[in-house]
Write a protein that holds these residues in place. Sequence first.
Motif, mmCIF file in Angstrom:
data_model
loop_
_atom_site.group_PDB
_atom_site.id
_atom_site.type_symbol
_atom_site.label_atom_id
_atom_site.label_comp_id
_atom_site.label_asym_id
_atom_site.label_seq_id
_atom_site.Cartn_x
_atom_site.Cartn_y
_atom_site.Cartn_z
ATOM 1 N N ASP A 271 1.026 -1.131 -0.203
ATOM 2 C CA ASP A 271 -0.099 -0.145 0.037
ATOM 3 C C ASP A 271 0.695 0.909 0.462
ATOM 4 O O ASP A 271 0.480 2.532 -0.354
ATOM 5 C CB ASP A 271 -0.713 0.284 1.172
ATOM 6 N N GLY A 272 1.976 0.959 1.061
ATOM 7 C CA GLY A 272 2.520 2.042 0.475
ATOM 8 C C GLY A 272 3.543 2.406 -0.860
ATOM 9 O O GLY A 272 3.529 4.248 -1.461
ATOM 10 N N TRP A 273 3.985 2.015 -1.163
ATOM 11 C CA TRP A 273 4.664 1.588 -2.985
ATOM 12 C C TRP A 273 3.287 2.390 -3.969
ATOM 13 O O TRP A 273 4.087 3.298 -4.969
ATOM 14 C CB TRP A 273 5.936 0.948 -3.197
ATOM 15 N N THR A 274 2.777 1.249 -3.903
ATOM 16 C CA THR A 274 1.295 1.848 -4.781
ATOM 17 C C THR A 274 0.945 3.577 -4.449
ATOM 18 O O THR A 274 0.096 4.044 -6.102
ATOM 19 C CB THR A 274 0.679 1.005 -4.709
ATOM 20 N N GLY A 275 0.549 3.710 -2.910
ATOM 21 C CA GLY A 275 0.097 5.020 -3.473
ATOM 22 C C GLY A 275 1.525 6.361 -3.706
ATOM 23 O O GLY A 275 0.707 7.237 -4.485
ATOM 24 N N ILE A 276 1.962 5.943 -3.517
ATOM 25 C CA ILE A 276 3.695 6.940 -4.025
ATOM 26 C C ILE A 276 3.569 6.505 -5.987
ATOM 27 O O ILE A 276 3.782 8.111 -5.966
ATOM 28 C CB ILE A 276 4.859 6.415 -3.668
ATOM 29 N N ILE A 277 3.559 5.654 -6.028
ATOM 30 C CA ILE A 277 3.865 6.366 -7.367
ATOM 31 C C ILE A 277 2.282 6.670 -8.300
ATOM 32 O O ILE A 277 2.487 7.240 -9.297
ATOM 33 C CB ILE A 277 3.553 4.402 -8.368
ATOM 34 N N MET A 278 1.084 6.077 -8.238
ATOM 35 C CA MET A 278 0.184 6.600 -8.293
ATOM 36 C C MET A 278 0.053 8.749 -8.437
ATOM 37 O O MET A 278 -0.410 9.063 -8.448
ATOM 38 C CB MET A 278 -1.139 6.441 -7.222
ATOM 39 N N VAL A 279 0.641 9.283 -6.588
ATOM 40 C CA VAL A 279 0.222 9.767 -6.260
ATOM 41 C C VAL A 279 1.867 10.568 -7.919
ATOM 42 O O VAL A 279 0.908 12.438 -8.157
ATOM 43 C CB VAL A 279 0.877 10.898 -4.996
ATOM 44 N N VAL A 280 2.435 10.631 -7.706
ATOM 45 C CA VAL A 280 3.349 10.924 -9.221
ATOM 46 C C VAL A 280 2.933 10.990 -10.228
ATOM 47 O O VAL A 280 3.416 12.168 -10.771
ATOM 48 C CB VAL A 280 4.771 10.215 -8.526
ATOM 49 N N LEU A 281 2.485 9.902 -10.547
ATOM 50 C CA LEU A 281 1.587 9.955 -11.680
ATOM 51 C C LEU A 281 0.831 10.812 -12.237
ATOM 52 O O LEU A 281 0.583 11.839 -13.155
ATOM 53 C CB LEU A 281 0.968 8.807 -12.546
ATOM 54 N N MET A 282 -0.269 10.591 -11.133
ATOM 55 C CA MET A 282 -1.193 12.374 -11.258
ATOM 56 C C MET A 282 -1.063 13.118 -11.471
ATOM 57 O O MET A 282 -1.428 14.455 -11.760
ATOM 58 C CB MET A 282 -2.242 11.711 -10.330
ATOM 59 N N VAL A 283 0.205 14.069 -10.385
ATOM 60 C CA VAL A 283 0.586 14.877 -10.134
ATOM 61 C C VAL A 283 1.075 15.698 -11.478
ATOM 62 O O VAL A 283 1.541 16.626 -11.994
ATOM 63 C CB VAL A 283 1.641 14.913 -9.170
ATOM 64 N N VAL A 284 1.567 14.694 -11.937
ATOM 65 C CA VAL A 284 2.308 14.803 -13.677
ATOM 66 C C VAL A 284 1.277 15.463 -14.622
ATOM 67 O O VAL A 284 1.274 16.214 -15.871
ATOM 68 C CB VAL A 284 3.537 13.559 -14.058
ATOM 69 N N ALA A 285 0.292 13.819 -14.825
ATOM 70 C CA ALA A 285 -0.606 14.679 -15.062
ATOM 71 C C ALA A 285 -1.603 15.523 -15.178
ATOM 72 O O ALA A 285 -1.880 16.405 -15.984
ATOM 73 C CB ALA A 285 -1.913 13.040 -15.810
ATOM 74 N N TYR A 286 -1.699 15.863 -13.452
ATOM 75 C CA TYR A 286 -2.303 17.097 -13.400
ATOM 76 C C TYR A 286 -2.110 18.077 -14.191
ATOM 77 O O TYR A 286 -1.942 19.659 -14.318
ATOM 78 C CB TYR A 286 -2.689 17.134 -12.371
ATOM 79 N N VAL A 287 -0.116 18.579 -14.114
ATOM 80 C CA VAL A 287 0.528 19.479 -14.621
ATOM 81 C C VAL A 287 0.273 19.851 -15.803
ATOM 82 O O VAL A 287 -0.074 21.067 -16.156
ATOM 83 C CB VAL A 287 2.072 19.725 -14.208
ATOM 84 N N LEU A 288 0.929 18.880 -16.699
ATOM 85 C CA LEU A 288 0.996 18.926 -18.024
ATOM 86 C C LEU A 288 -0.275 19.294 -18.527
ATOM 87 O O LEU A 288 -1.210 19.799 -19.732
ATOM 88 C CB LEU A 288 1.126 17.514 -18.550
ATOM 89 N N ALA A 289 -1.445 18.866 -18.118
ATOM 90 C CA ALA A 289 -3.141 19.142 -18.226
ATOM 91 C C ALA A 289 -2.696 20.357 -18.294
ATOM 92 O O ALA A 289 -4.190 20.808 -18.993
ATOM 93 C CB ALA A 289 -3.898 18.734 -17.637
ATOM 94 N N GLN A 290 -2.362 21.310 -17.207
ATOM 95 C CA GLN A 290 -2.622 23.123 -17.547
ATOM 96 C C GLN A 290 -2.212 23.910 -19.177
ATOM 97 O O GLN A 290 -1.505 23.151 -19.833
ATOM 98 C CB GLN A 290 -1.785 23.277 -16.526
ATOM 99 N N SER A 291 -3.098 24.880 -19.244
ATOM 100 C CA SER A 291 -2.340 25.363 -20.503
ATOM 101 C C SER A 291 -1.931 25.634 -21.142
ATOM 102 O O SER A 291 -1.112 25.555 -21.785
ATOM 103 C CB SER A 291 -3.788 26.407 -20.573
ATOM 104 N N TRP A 292 -1.020 26.216 -19.811
ATOM 105 C CA TRP A 292 1.015 26.548 -19.840
ATOM 106 C C TRP A 292 1.584 25.564 -20.411
ATOM 107 O O TRP A 292 2.164 26.446 -21.435
ATOM 108 C CB TRP A 292 1.170 27.191 -18.589
ATOM 109 N N PHE A 293 0.994 24.494 -20.636
ATOM 110 C CA PHE A 293 1.626 23.506 -20.245
ATOM 111 C C PHE A 293 1.612 23.132 -21.764
ATOM 112 O O PHE A 293 2.478 22.709 -22.992
ATOM 113 C CB PHE A 293 2.259 22.530 -19.329
#
Length: 843
Positions: free
Chosen positions: A436-458
């Motif tokens: 549950d630890g490493w899956t949570g970390i990987i999920m957060v990293v992938l979601m942060v990357v997707a969320y940031v790159l989805a912003q219009s500036w990027f």
Amino acid sequence: MDEEMESWSEGEKNKISRCKATGSGNPDEDYVEITLQVRDESISTLKAKATLRSVLSGKLKTMVKSLSFASPRLDRSKSSGAMFALRGLRFIAKNDAVGRGWEDVGKRFDELAIDGRLPKSKFGHCIGMVESSEFVNELYEALVRRRGTTSSSITKSELFEFWEQITGNSFDARLQIFFDMVDKNLDGRITGDEVKEIIALSASANKLSKIKEKVDEYAALIMEELDRDNVGYIELHNLETLLLQVPSQSNNSPSSANKRALNKMLSQKLIPTKDRNPVKRFARNLSYFFMENWKRIWVITLWISICMALFTWNFLQYRRRTVFEVLGYCVSVAKGSAETLKFNMALILLPVCRNTITWLRTKSKLGSVVPFDDNINFHKVIAFGIAVGIGLHAISHLACDFPRLLHAKSVEFEPVKKFFGDERPDNYGWFMKGTDGWTGIIMVVLMVVAYVLAQSWFRRNRANLPKSLKRLTGFNAFWYSHHFFVIVYVLLIVHGYFVYLSTEWYHKTTWMYLAVPVVLYASGRLIRAFRPGAKAVKILKVAVYPGNVLSLYMSKPKGFKYTSGQYIYVNCSDVSPLQWHPFSITSASGDDYLSIHIRTLGDWTSQLKSLFSKVCQLPSTSQSGLFIADIGQANNITRFPRLLIDGPYGAPAQDYRNYDVLLLVGLGIGATPLISIIRDVLNNIKNQKSIEQGTNHNVPIKNYVATKRAYFYWVTREQGSLEWFSEVMNEVAEYDSEGMIELHNYCTSVYEEGDARSALITMLQSLHHAKSGIDIVSGTRVRTHFARPDWRSVFKHVAVNHVNQRVGVFYCGNTCIIGELKRLAQDFSRKTTTKFEFHKENF
């Protein structure tokens, strides 16, 4: 002479002009005194002392001619061009970037002057004409020539004199300046070559490259119109007559005079009334807000209520468990936010289930209560909710739960041994190495990357990043990062199965939340893969237009049916076998082909244009587009890139069939879904005519479009953009004899009506359209307006024509004018009997 003038009677002042010149007898120097009196204008006296060389002789001749021809001069107070004369030939436009008062100009002089003199290169900046440097230079030269000098710098007093001349209320003074810009030798005559120069200058100032290419043709047209005696030159009064006749020739609304009273009355009704009582004012505005947004309000309210209910339910569940004694409110917050996360991770898939939404929009009546047009916005709102949930969940664990466990005493740790084992965790690594630890970390990293790159500036590459990092942004990065969510959902199910503090299977509810949305989403992807619309299409025609627009005409797959206003997804395996991109359909539902227009703004579209450009050829004179390839005419063309299409999918514009009257507004490439609607209405006109003429009896009644009137306003920045849909414009002008479709093209690179920089373009446009029926800006039979539309006047025009009717307002384009259009639709709906219903296309 002054005393004599002052003794004239009022009646004598109204007589025709007189001109008297006396010489001193000196062969080298002559003193000239000229008294000029112009009908309907104030008497003026000009005393000049100069050497009568050729330049002065020409200048005096010009002044005498320009002010003494009483018969051809149009009466400023009575002529149809009076209003144009009052506001025409402005050198300082209302939308210039800097202040327009002399006080501001004087301050800028002090800032820009060198040793008390303003250089010619700073003149435009100083007076406020920050653009059109070539035009400003010619204006400066004309003003300096009138003083009989050729100085490259001026003093503040000279600048004030120039400012008075170019901003004065006298149309004649401004006309003389404009004439002097062309008449460089001051002989009072403009030759054909000088006309070519001013046409090229005006075309450059207005960014009309195609007019510069035909400068000889247009110069000949002006000379033909003004030089009726074929003497080889034109004079000031010829130019003035043509300028003042332009408004009557360019009037696109023949019934506007009859509607003036109605427009005035309507304007009075629309004057904002401010309620003195703040409570009543607030209540009224609040009621308006609820009336216009009730669909969004109830959906958002329901979503927030569900999230709060789930959070509260799980919060209270853990509040009553024994682990609460060890972990406190930290565990309740973590588990409550986890419950909302599971719900939102499931819900976020529904707004992007395109097949489901399209089916619900077209086959059900849910559209009357559910705002399907806001599906992408709702998707973004849920994403924000997920970000909040992740923050609460992660912080509660990392900053509260884990530290309390690490520092718990043996007695305190005893109740939670069955969850964490007999040995108490001694560091953060113990938690991270668990499933549950490493899956949570990987999920957060992938979601942060997707969320940031989805912003219009990027996503739109607007961020100012180094080249090495810029490669990691753009639409491709957004697209691929979003598909990381396949991994995220797998990890989410694993994370939910091995989660802390839950051992019974019925407490591990993650899969329960995800089951239905994932099945719907996966089914939609399978349907896209196997239905006829996802098959390869045959390319029929390709054209690459100015403004980086690629148009593709394709065969319509068997069984492919769509409604104008919808869109399709396009895949080109030569660019990327995985990416699908949405584009509005520009062909009508009744056409036997399928067409789209693609603006090359990102990496994928640029690569697609590059591929098709390689198989295109330069067009013939009868074809439009920079490059063109027609499969029916080119047997030796190399193969076209292979395309797959998927769709069609629902869009706000497809609801146009619900309205008898349409107001369509498109900015740039945003006109694409609206062009499909125009084609549909045009096809209906053709079908009706063919039935009336007895040549077509096979048109089903259900294919008719109920629209009785359509107003189309297309605003674009570049002249070349007007070629994108030139065929449609010409067809409407040819077939729409009853005026069902009213087309208005606006080119914003051209200065507004009355600006000196566009005055000659306006003259040319009127002359050329009157002679050939073709607009010089668009190259079509539809007249092009200059600058930006006055949207309030547009709504007034529609409201006056359609009293007690519903008008569907459909907009597609940049977000810059959405607020204004929406506000005007609300104002006119509240204060007139015409109801405007605003729809915004996702763009």
